[in-house]
Design an enzyme around this catalytic site. Sequence first.
Site, PDB file in Angstrom:
ATOM      1  N   ARG A 260       0.692  -1.312   0.289  1.00 43.98           N
ATOM      2  CA  ARG A 260       0.151   0.268   0.289  1.00 43.98           C
ATOM      3  C   ARG A 260       0.831   1.239   0.101  1.00 43.98           C
ATOM      4  NH1 ARG A 260      -3.637  -2.509  -1.420  1.00 43.98           N
ATOM      5  NH2 ARG A 260      -5.799  -3.065  -0.359  1.00 43.98           N
TER       6      ARG A 260
ATOM      7  N   HIS B 195      -2.325   1.354  -9.736  1.00 42.52           N
ATOM      8  CA  HIS B 195      -2.497   0.406  -8.583  1.00 42.52           C
ATOM      9  C   HIS B 195      -3.114  -0.753  -9.574  1.00 42.52           C
ATOM     10  CE1 HIS B 195      -4.423  -0.626  -4.903  1.00 42.52           C
ATOM     11  NE2 HIS B 195      -4.394  -1.436  -4.896  1.00 42.52           N
TER      12      HIS B 195
HETATM   13  C1  OXD Z   1      -6.840  -4.692  -3.228  1.00 44.95           C
HETATM   14  C2  OXD Z   1      -5.996  -4.872  -3.560  1.00 44.95           C
HETATM   15  O1  OXD Z   1      -5.971  -4.770  -2.283  1.00 44.95           O
HETATM   16  O2  OXD Z   1      -6.252  -3.776  -5.183  1.00 44.95           O
HETATM   17  O3  OXD Z   1      -7.464  -6.371  -3.911  1.00 44.95           O
HETATM   18  O4  OXD Z   1      -5.067  -3.496  -3.634  1.00 44.95           O
END
Ligand code: OXD
Length: 308
Positions: free
Chosen positions: A223, A271
């Site tokens: 993240r 992402h």
């Molecule tokens: C998830 C993401 O948590 O796409 O699936 O980050």
Amino acid sequence: MSILYRSDAPRAAAWVRYFAEHAPDLDFRVWPDAGDLAEVEYLIAWQAPAEFIARLPRLKVFFSSGAGVDHVDFSALPGHVPIVRMVEPGIINGMVEYVSLAVLALHRDFFDYMAAKAARIWDPLEVPPASARTIGVMGMGALGCAVLERLASYGFNLRGWNRSPREIEGVESFAGPDQLQPFLAGCDVLICLLPLTAATRGILNRELFSLLPAGAALINVGRGPHLVDADLLEALDSGRLSRAILDVTEPEPLPADHPFWAHPRVFLTPHVASMTQPESAAPILLENVRRHQRGEPLADVIDRCRGY
Ligand code: OXD
């Protein structure tokens, strides 16, 4: 029995098709065409806003539509409602592909060759074998283990670090804060696949970078808030780190004036490392609903105290 899907709209049709074919007894609804919310017992969603959850008095299970649950407001979900994360082959395969690509691109100097091509320079570099590199994965959950398994097939030296001890054949394993330093000391490439919790927020920082071998590379597919951006920029500019491949940022989307965009040694993707694939996720979620209906324990329930 009603299930409400309140997540990524383009993928809703595939969920609807699967449930219509395999679970015609279940009333599968897609937000915003949700009917009477008081009838909803299962919710598939990315987030759980408190004011929305308050409108679902019969909610029995919250299914996160993604692998992570850090974006879910646990306090909005009554204590008797289990929170289930998405663990499905589509997400796992996507992550394995992305990380393999990133590691191989670093290992085979593709980023240097991209720069050399732009400058019209023909400059062959040494080609060390995979066995000359050590790749370290932080976070040995379902995704981390699958990544390690695939990287093993190329012949890299592998090590993994996890909060609690995990043994994987062929992987040197380290656990807990005390073993972080020896783990980092050997990583030519560090991959972050940790869940985001209070304990891991900001973990990719100046001190951690100082414990890696000089010239190591970072791949962050965890993240954005795992990373302290200013510390990464400093580590890249001082040469402590050679490159960073980032699939996640804080915030997302990354603002147009953020220094990562223009940095020559930061490679960014928006992402996309892996995504829930309805075709492989729906059967797994349905099986979990069936378990719940039979009164059996659910798979992939997160621990609210641990945060993942
Ligand atoms: C998830 C993401 O948590 O796409 O699936 O980050």
